[in-house]
Design a protein around this motif. Structure first.
Motif, PDB file in Angstrom:
ATOM      1  N   VAL A  33       0.837  -1.208   0.000  1.00 24.79           N
ATOM      2  CA  VAL A  33       0.000   0.000   0.000  1.00 24.79           C
ATOM      3  C   VAL A  33       0.870   1.256   0.000  1.00 24.79           C
ATOM      4  O   VAL A  33       0.603   2.218  -0.724  1.00 24.79           O
ATOM      5  N   ARG A  67       2.356   1.841  -3.415  1.00 26.89           N
ATOM      6  CA  ARG A  67       1.392   2.373  -4.388  1.00 26.89           C
ATOM      7  C   ARG A  67       1.093   3.845  -4.152  1.00 26.89           C
ATOM      8  O   ARG A  67       0.960   4.614  -5.093  1.00 26.89           O
ATOM      9  N   SER A  68       0.973   4.243  -2.893  1.00 26.48           N
ATOM     10  CA  SER A  68       0.622   5.638  -2.604  1.00 26.48           C
ATOM     11  C   SER A  68       1.852   6.537  -2.559  1.00 26.48           C
ATOM     12  O   SER A  68       1.740   7.754  -2.731  1.00 26.48           O
ATOM     13  N   SER A  82      -5.175   8.884  -2.577  1.00 26.69           N
ATOM     14  CA  SER A  82      -4.736   8.089  -3.723  1.00 26.69           C
ATOM     15  C   SER A  82      -5.773   7.043  -4.131  1.00 26.69           C
ATOM     16  O   SER A  82      -5.660   6.443  -5.208  1.00 26.69           O
ATOM     17  N   GLN A  83      -6.799   6.825  -3.297  1.00 33.24           N
ATOM     18  CA  GLN A  83      -7.828   5.820  -3.595  1.00 33.24           C
ATOM     19  C   GLN A  83      -9.181   6.438  -3.921  1.00 33.24           C
ATOM     20  O   GLN A  83     -10.173   5.713  -4.063  1.00 33.24           O
ATOM     21  N   SER A 128     -10.898   2.214  -7.231  1.00 34.83           N
ATOM     22  CA  SER A 128      -9.591   2.792  -6.893  1.00 34.83           C
ATOM     23  C   SER A 128      -9.056   2.297  -5.551  1.00 34.83           C
ATOM     24  O   SER A 128      -7.898   2.556  -5.227  1.00 34.83           O
ATOM     25  N   ASN A 135      -7.398   0.168  -2.702  1.00 34.83           N
ATOM     26  CA  ASN A 135      -6.237  -0.726  -2.795  1.00 34.83           C
ATOM     27  C   ASN A 135      -6.625  -2.190  -2.796  1.00 34.83           C
ATOM     28  O   ASN A 135      -5.945  -3.014  -3.412  1.00 34.83           O
ATOM     29  N   GLY A 167      -6.093  -1.712  -6.515  1.00 36.87           N
ATOM     30  CA  GLY A 167      -4.655  -1.792  -6.246  1.00 36.87           C
ATOM     31  C   GLY A 167      -4.134  -3.207  -6.177  1.00 36.87           C
ATOM     32  O   GLY A 167      -2.937  -3.424  -5.966  1.00 36.87           O
ATOM     33  N   GLN A 169      -4.346  -5.381  -3.939  1.00 36.58           N
ATOM     34  CA  GLN A 169      -3.742  -5.688  -2.639  1.00 36.58           C
ATOM     35  C   GLN A 169      -4.668  -6.557  -1.792  1.00 36.58           C
ATOM     36  O   GLN A 169      -4.631  -6.505  -0.561  1.00 36.58           O
ATOM     37  N   THR A 198       4.204  -6.798  -6.060  1.00 39.26           N
ATOM     38  CA  THR A 198       3.773  -5.395  -6.181  1.00 39.26           C
ATOM     39  C   THR A 198       4.892  -4.527  -6.738  1.00 39.26           C
ATOM     40  O   THR A 198       4.659  -3.681  -7.623  1.00 39.26           O
TER      41      THR A 198
END
Length: 353
Positions: free
Chosen positions: A175, A178-179, A190-191, A198, A200, A204, A206, A344
């Motif tokens: 996480v 990604r952010s 970011s989501q 969007s 995670n 994402g 995840q 990831t």
């Protein structure tokens, strides 16, 4: 805090936020206990508390008064200073973590965000660090009690929490990658673009990290099926065997406050925090105050869903054996969490090319 905000204004708003968050968290802890008793009662085909107040809604108040008025027993052979301070450490560490949680959309009053007590750039590390210190309260409680059952319970809890902290921390690395931030507000932002797509846990990819986090969090909170430190069939009541009155209540409150913190972190990191699951499909309506209220509603709804899951798991799954618990953490969750980080990282590197 921005330079334009007068210090006195900032101080007053911050103190008010602290008081409001403290009162709401304690109330939520009390009514989470009631929620658990009612839901488990329904799942076991009984009513649960129903006599104190309408629908049993005053039962938490009655329980609090009862615990407060009980005699505070202290065995002669205990290490008194450590015996007294142990439940305080557990409760304070459980409560302080809430201060960095953004529980609504960014809403400024006099230049200060009213839905977050402290906006810290490394808020995720702050939560992990503070919750890690909570294990000292449990370890000290068992050792200072001079009771073999309490000592065994605290040793179980300490080894369990330290072991599962590794998998829990590693599950959050994807996480963070990604952010690109440890700030909880940035992770939520970011989501927020396309709603649930969007988040995670879905967009994402995840979902593996989420389940690692969830399982590790159950072990961290000593909740069923990982409630071996309090295994009443083996250890009477575990590390709080010798505690009574408000000292026992502090451990009880710390457990449920940790459940709320775990639910908050899961919501923020994997389910978009206070953002709507519909994203921008529907136009904004009602002005800034309605939007702020809606963001708080979504956040509370997601936390309630996690708390319901905690209770559902407790009423459904049997307790692990202790060797199974430790093997599962070290031999399964740890390797899978590391594999998730590698996958990831590779996916992000390929996308960046």
């Amino acid at each position: 805090m921005t330079p334009q905000v007068p210090f006195l204004t900032f101080l007053i708003i911050t103190v008010v936020k602290l008081l409001v968050v403290f009162v709401i968290t304690l109330t939520a802890v009390a009514y989470t206990v009631l929620l658990e008793r009612k839901i488990i009662g329904r799942m076991q085909n009984r009513w649960g508390p129903s006599r104190t107040g309408p629908f049993g809604l005053l039962q938490p108040l009655a329980d609090g008064i009862k615990l407060f008025l009980k005699e505070d027993m202290m065995p002669l052979a205990v290490a008194r200073p450590l015996f007294i301070i142990a439940p305080m450490i557990a409760l304070v560490c459980a409560m302080v973590s809430i201060s960095v949680v953004p529980f609504g959309a960014l809403t400024l009053v006099k230049g200060v965000d009213i839905f977050q007590v402290a906006n810290v750039n490394i808020a995720l590390l702050v939560i992990l660090g503070i919750t890690s210190i909570g294990v000292y309260g449990i370890a000290l409680s068992g050792w200072s009690s001079n009771n073999k059952f309490a000592l065994l319970g605290s040793l179980r809890a300490t080894s369990q929490m330290i072991s599962y902290e590794l998998a829990l921390g590693l599950s959050l690395v994807g996480v963070v990658l990604r952010s690109g931030s440890l700030n909880l507000r940035d992770i939520v932002d970011s989501q927020a673009a396309h709603g649930a797509l969007s988040w995670n846990v879905f967009g994402g990819f995840q979902i593996v990290a989420f389940f690692i986090y969830l399982i590790s969090a159950y072990a961290e909170a000593n909740r069923s099926p990982f409630d071996l430190p309090e295994a009443e069939s083996e250890l009477v009541a575990g590390y709080h065997t010798e505690y009574s009155s408000m000292k026992f209540a502090m451990f009880f409150m710390a457990e449920y406050a940790n459940m709320i913190t775990i639910s908050c972190v899961a919501t923020l990191l994997f389910f978009g925090g206070a953002s709507s699951p519909f994203g921008h499909l529907f136009p904004a309506f009602g002005g800034i105050y309605v939007q702020a209220a809606l963001s708080v509603f979504w956040f509370v709804f997601k936390i309630f869903s996690f708390l319901f899951l905690f209770i559902w798991v407790r009423s459904t799954l049997p307790r692990f054996r202790y060797d199974q618990l430790m093997s599962f953490g070290w031999k399964f969750l740890m390797p899978v969490a590391m594999a998730n980080i590698i996958v990831t990282s590779l996916v992000m590197a390929l996308k960046a090319r």
